[in-house]
Scaffold this active site. Structure first.
Site, PDB file in Angstrom:
ATOM      1  N   ASP A  36      41.043  28.231  70.756  1.00 30.11           N
ATOM      2  CA  ASP A  36      40.004  27.370  70.168  1.00 30.11           C
ATOM      3  C   ASP A  36      40.595  26.532  69.044  1.00 30.11           C
ATOM      4  OD1 ASP A  36      39.748  30.387  69.156  1.00 30.11           O
ATOM      5  OD2 ASP A  36      39.400  29.046  67.456  1.00 30.11           O
TER       6      ASP A  36
ATOM      7  N   GLU B 118      43.486  40.516  76.359  1.00 34.40           N
ATOM      8  CA  GLU B 118      44.684  39.768  75.973  1.00 34.40           C
ATOM      9  C   GLU B 118      45.946  40.394  76.586  1.00 34.40           C
ATOM     10  OE1 GLU B 118      43.410  38.212  71.490  1.00 34.40           O
ATOM     11  OE2 GLU B 118      44.218  40.223  71.720  1.00 34.40           O
TER      12      GLU B 118
HETATM   13  N1  ADE Z   1      41.175  34.556  67.582  1.00 40.10           N
HETATM   14  C1  ADE Z   1      41.013  33.518  68.424  1.00 40.10           C
HETATM   15  N2  ADE Z   1      40.525  32.439  67.785  1.00 40.10           N
HETATM   16  C2  ADE Z   1      40.378  32.796  66.482  1.00 40.10           C
HETATM   17  C3  ADE Z   1      39.910  32.137  65.326  1.00 40.10           C
HETATM   18  N3  ADE Z   1      39.499  30.876  65.361  1.00 40.10           N
HETATM   19  N4  ADE Z   1      39.882  32.831  64.169  1.00 40.10           N
HETATM   20  C4  ADE Z   1      40.298  34.117  64.122  1.00 40.10           C
HETATM   21  N5  ADE Z   1      40.738  34.796  65.187  1.00 40.10           N
HETATM   22  C5  ADE Z   1      40.782  34.142  66.364  1.00 40.10           C
END
Ligand code: ADE
Length: 236
Positions: free
Chosen positions: A202, A16
């Site tokens: 996501d 990151e």
């Molecule tokens: N980091 C990236 N996506 C995530 C998610 N859905 N839940 C927790 N941490 C994350």
């Protein structure tokens, strides 16, 4: 000139942070006598001193330390060593289709960050568990940078249970991740302003499994995170 001269940038995963470290030309600092895996990079950017601290790798499992425990150690040592004017937590996160989030979107935390997985049904402790830490006022900045602003919800799992989702909705969470509220807790104890910037990898209420979507989009989202974090530092 801004009152913010020194920024502690707290991050969990090396992937990151890679583009920020490269773009700002930050240099890895020598370790002084500590067994903590925390890695510190530093440099000047415009009129600001930047201390970027990574949680570092777990010596036992060989992966990046993620989640609340490692982040608390990270930010605490950063505060003790560098006395920052602002604590900025940059990282990736899940977004929500119900809030119109798309992969690659950037959010600033506003008006608060909180924990969705600390359920303590005892008077006083309920609120303590949730936390709700107020963030640095950033609505004008979000507008200027063309990014979103929203409530950030922290828990120690990448996936989620139905109860997690219920609590996230109850507190108007728009961004789900694993560090912000823990870092904000320490910032709050020390009276230092806190802000999080998160890039969406996501869609939590989408059709793909979180881990597959996260891994597929990590590099793409991290690149945008790096660009927007640098723009953010420019206007702070
Ligand atoms: N980091 C990236 N996506 C995530 C998610 N859905 N839940 C927790 N941490 C994350």
């Amino acid at each position: 000139m801004s009152d913010i001269r020194t920024i502690l940038l707290v991050m969990a995963m090396h992937d990151e942070a890679k583009s920020i470290i490269e773009s700002l030309g930050l240099k890895l600092q020598k370790k002084h006598n500590s067994k903590l895996p925390t890695e510190t990079f530093s440099g000047k950017y415009n009129d600001k001193q930047i201390w970027l601290q990574l949680n570092g790798k777990c010596p036992r499992f060989g992966v990046d330390n993620i989640g609340t425990d490692a982040s608390v150690l990270n930010v605490y040592t950063g505060i003790e060593n560098h006395n920052p004017d602002l604590i900025l937590n940059a990282g990736t996160a899940g977004g929500f289709a119900r809030a119109n989030a798309k992969v690659g979107d950037i959010y600033l935390s506003y008006p608060y960050v909180y924990h969705h997985d600390r359920r303590i049904n005892i008077p006083g402790f309920t609120e303590y568990g949730i936390g709700k830490y107020t963030c640095y006022p950033c609505l004008d900045i979000a507008k200027k940078l063309g990014v979103k602003a929203g409530v950030v919800s922290t828990g120690n799992s990448l996936d989620h249970t139905p109860l997690d989702l219920e609590i996230i909705e109850q507190y108007n969470g728009e961004v789900k991740e694993m560090e912000a509220a823990a870092i904000a807790w320490v910032a709050n104890i020390f009276g230092i302003p806190f802000l999080a910037i998160k890039a969406i990898t996501d869609i939590v209420d989408g059709s793909e499994t979180t881990e597959d979507e996260f891994l597929k989009n990590l590099n793409y989202a991290s690149k945008i995170l790096g660009e927007k974090t640098i723009e953010l530092i420019e206007v702070l």
